[in-house]
Design an enzyme around this catalytic site. Structure first.
Site, PDB file in Angstrom:
ATOM      1  N   MET A   1       0.842  -1.206   0.000  1.00 53.67           N
ATOM      2  CA  MET A   1       0.000   0.000   0.000  1.00 53.67           C
ATOM      3  C   MET A   1       0.875   1.252   0.000  1.00 53.67           C
ATOM      4  O   MET A   1       0.385   2.351   0.297  1.00 53.67           O
ATOM      5  CB  MET A   1      -0.922  -0.001   1.223  1.00 53.67           C
ATOM      6  N   GLY A   2       2.180   1.087  -0.307  1.00 57.06           N
ATOM      7  CA  GLY A   2       3.059   2.261  -0.353  1.00 57.06           C
ATOM      8  C   GLY A   2       3.507   2.695   1.036  1.00 57.06           C
ATOM      9  O   GLY A   2       3.440   1.924   1.985  1.00 57.06           O
TER      10      GLY A   2
ATOM     11  N   LEU B   1       6.630   3.425   1.617  1.00 58.43           N
ATOM     12  CA  LEU B   1       7.656   2.381   1.629  1.00 58.43           C
ATOM     13  C   LEU B   1       8.738   2.586   2.674  1.00 58.43           C
ATOM     14  O   LEU B   1       9.140   3.704   2.991  1.00 58.43           O
ATOM     15  CB  LEU B   1       8.327   2.293   0.256  1.00 58.43           C
ATOM     16  N   HIS B   2       9.225   1.447   3.170  1.00 52.27           N
ATOM     17  CA  HIS B   2      10.368   1.409   4.089  1.00 52.27           C
ATOM     18  C   HIS B   2      11.190   0.161   3.730  1.00 52.27           C
ATOM     19  O   HIS B   2      10.811  -0.595   2.807  1.00 52.27           O
ATOM     20  CB  HIS B   2       9.899   1.395   5.544  1.00 52.27           C
TER      21      HIS B   2
ATOM     22  N   HIS C   1       9.416  -3.290   3.091  1.00 56.63           N
ATOM     23  CA  HIS C   1       8.832  -3.515   1.763  1.00 56.63           C
ATOM     24  C   HIS C   1       9.933  -3.881   0.747  1.00 56.63           C
ATOM     25  O   HIS C   1       9.755  -4.760  -0.088  1.00 56.63           O
ATOM     26  CB  HIS C   1       8.136  -2.252   1.248  1.00 56.63           C
TER      27      HIS C   1
ATOM     28  N   GLN D   1      -2.184 -12.213   8.414  1.00 58.56           N
ATOM     29  CA  GLN D   1      -2.497 -11.911   7.011  1.00 58.56           C
ATOM     30  C   GLN D   1      -1.821 -12.924   6.085  1.00 58.56           C
ATOM     31  O   GLN D   1      -2.422 -13.417   5.128  1.00 58.56           O
ATOM     32  CB  GLN D   1      -2.032 -10.493   6.694  1.00 58.56           C
TER      33      GLN D   1
ATOM     34  N   SER E   1       7.090  -0.159   9.933  1.00 57.90           N
ATOM     35  CA  SER E   1       5.698  -0.090   9.490  1.00 57.90           C
ATOM     36  C   SER E   1       5.430   1.312   8.959  1.00 57.90           C
ATOM     37  O   SER E   1       5.958   2.299   9.494  1.00 57.90           O
ATOM     38  CB  SER E   1       4.774  -0.371  10.675  1.00 57.90           C
TER      39      SER E   1
ATOM     40  N   ARG F   1       2.897   2.852   9.426  1.00 57.74           N
ATOM     41  CA  ARG F   1       2.154   3.577  10.465  1.00 57.74           C
ATOM     42  C   ARG F   1       3.054   4.058  11.607  1.00 57.74           C
ATOM     43  O   ARG F   1       2.580   4.800  12.470  1.00 57.74           O
ATOM     44  CB  ARG F   1       1.018   2.718  11.006  1.00 57.74           C
TER      45      ARG F   1
HETATM   46  P1  AMP Z   1       1.578  -2.808   3.544  1.00 59.23           P
HETATM   47  O1  AMP Z   1       2.066  -1.804   2.575  1.00 59.23           O
HETATM   48  O2  AMP Z   1       1.666  -2.378   4.967  1.00 59.23           O
HETATM   49  O3  AMP Z   1       0.239  -3.392   3.174  1.00 59.23           O
HETATM   50  O4  AMP Z   1       2.595  -4.024   3.455  1.00 59.23           O
HETATM   51  C1  AMP Z   1       2.925  -4.603   2.214  1.00 59.23           C
HETATM   52  C2  AMP Z   1       3.739  -5.839   2.471  1.00 59.23           C
HETATM   53  O5  AMP Z   1       4.929  -5.483   3.190  1.00 59.23           O
HETATM   54  C3  AMP Z   1       3.011  -6.882   3.341  1.00 59.23           C
HETATM   55  O6  AMP Z   1       3.297  -8.175   2.827  1.00 59.23           O
HETATM   56  C4  AMP Z   1       3.636  -6.669   4.686  1.00 59.23           C
HETATM   57  O7  AMP Z   1       3.590  -7.809   5.514  1.00 59.23           O
HETATM   58  C5  AMP Z   1       5.059  -6.331   4.311  1.00 59.23           C
HETATM   59  N1  AMP Z   1       5.762  -5.637   5.393  1.00 59.23           N
HETATM   60  C6  AMP Z   1       5.321  -4.569   6.090  1.00 59.23           C
HETATM   61  N2  AMP Z   1       6.209  -4.236   7.059  1.00 59.23           N
HETATM   62  C7  AMP Z   1       7.234  -5.128   6.967  1.00 59.23           C
HETATM   63  C8  AMP Z   1       8.459  -5.311   7.691  1.00 59.23           C
HETATM   64  N3  AMP Z   1       8.804  -4.527   8.708  1.00 59.23           N
HETATM   65  N4  AMP Z   1       9.269  -6.327   7.310  1.00 59.23           N
HETATM   66  C9  AMP Z   1       8.927  -7.139   6.271  1.00 59.23           C
HETATM   67  N5  AMP Z   1       7.790  -7.022   5.553  1.00 59.23           N
HETATM   68  C10 AMP Z   1       6.955  -6.021   5.897  1.00 59.23           C
END
Ligand code: AMP
Length: 278
Positions: free
Chosen positions: A30-31, A33-34, A37, A153, A185, A187
């Protein structure tokens, strides 16, 4: 890296790659980014010749009182980071491309979706399963990579792909953390300067439970004590701290296979979730 907004353009690109015998990996996001991702993009690149990253803030997984409008959006930065990480294609559709006005179908994964996160966010996993099943069918990738950060998830998506016979291998990638252990995250940017150092307490609390449970301790009192400690450390609400069976997410019995410690708690405006293996 090419940017496309329509399903048809993405499918044309995948068809071109297939003609060259290239394998395809998919990384839905969902963008905001860190490095977490980007680790998924790297892992997809190790497992496939071409990586499609997707960028779509999915309205179906937010309830009316959640942060859909405030969710971090910065497509330019995200594009640059995806490209540097080695993605070949970015699929960034507008909402109408994913959910046309007459769209009525939802994907609901029974059982797993009603536990833990599902108790606190009843709409969440149906929103996730619906959009991820659509992305998997749209891209028809060989592999798709998801983070263990969102452990429940990942289990829901594995089950959904299996039950719907979607021929894409679902891969889980380890959680990428900040130097003090806080899981990265999108967030985390909601945390104030004062809250940020305290946020790492969530990871240390669940790590302690994982260690003690592995040594044979009864997890229930440990989880209760951890919830109290988090509240004392300034978390305003602890939704759950629990040890579950790593696959079914039912209550953990050490004789029945690996366990997982999972927690969700509010610190200021941020709802933090994390998990570790027992
Ligand atoms: P999101 O953009 O939050 O929906 O996350 C997209 C993908 O990135 C999902 O598969 C998350 O589980 C993964 N993700 C989010 N945070 C992390 C993290 N700290 N380490 C590894 N994968 C992550």
């Amino acid at each position: 890296m090419k940017i496309v907004r329509s399903i048809a353009e993405m499918r044309d690109m995948v068809a071109d790659w297939r003609r060259m015998d290239a394998t395809v990996g998919l990384v839905p996001t969902m963008g905001g980014l860190h490095a977490g991702h980007l680790s998924l993009v790297h892992m997809a690149g190790e497992r496939s010749d071409k990586v499609i990253a997707t960028l779509f803030v999915n309205p179906a997984q937010f309830s009316a009182d959640e942060d859909f409008d405030a969710y971090p959006r910065n497509e330019d930065d995200d594009c640059r980071m995806f490209e540097e990480a080695g993605a070949s294609l970015l699929f960034a559709p507008p909402i109408e491309e994913v959910y046309p006005a007459d769209h009525v179908t939802k994907v609901h994964v029974g059982g797993l979706s009603s536990l833990l996160e599902g108790e606190f966010r009843p709409q969440f996993f149906t929103g996730v399963a619906t959009v991820v099943s659509k992305l998997l069918i749209q891209a028809m990738a060989d592999v798709a990579v998801f983070g263990e950060k969102d452990y429940q998830q990942l289990q829901v998506i594995r089950r959904m792909a299996r039950d719907l016979d979607i021929p894409t291998e679902i891969i889980g990638a380890p959680t990428v953390r900040e130097h003090d252990g806080l899981a990265m995250s999108s967030r985390n940017r909601y945390l104030s300067e004062d809250e940020r150092p305290r946020a790492a307490k969530l990871f240390s609390a669940i790590s302690d439970i994982a260690r003690a449970t592995a040594e044979g301790a009864d997890p229930a009192p440990l989880c209760d004590a951890a919830a109290r400690q988090l509240t004392e450390a300034g978390f305003r609400e602890v939704d759950y701290v629990t040890v579950r069976d790593a696959k079914t997410l039912e209550h953990y019995r050490c004789s029945e296979g690996p366990g997982r410690v999972l927690a969700a708690a509010w610190l200021g405006k941020a709802r933090l979730i994390d998990n570790v293996a027992v």
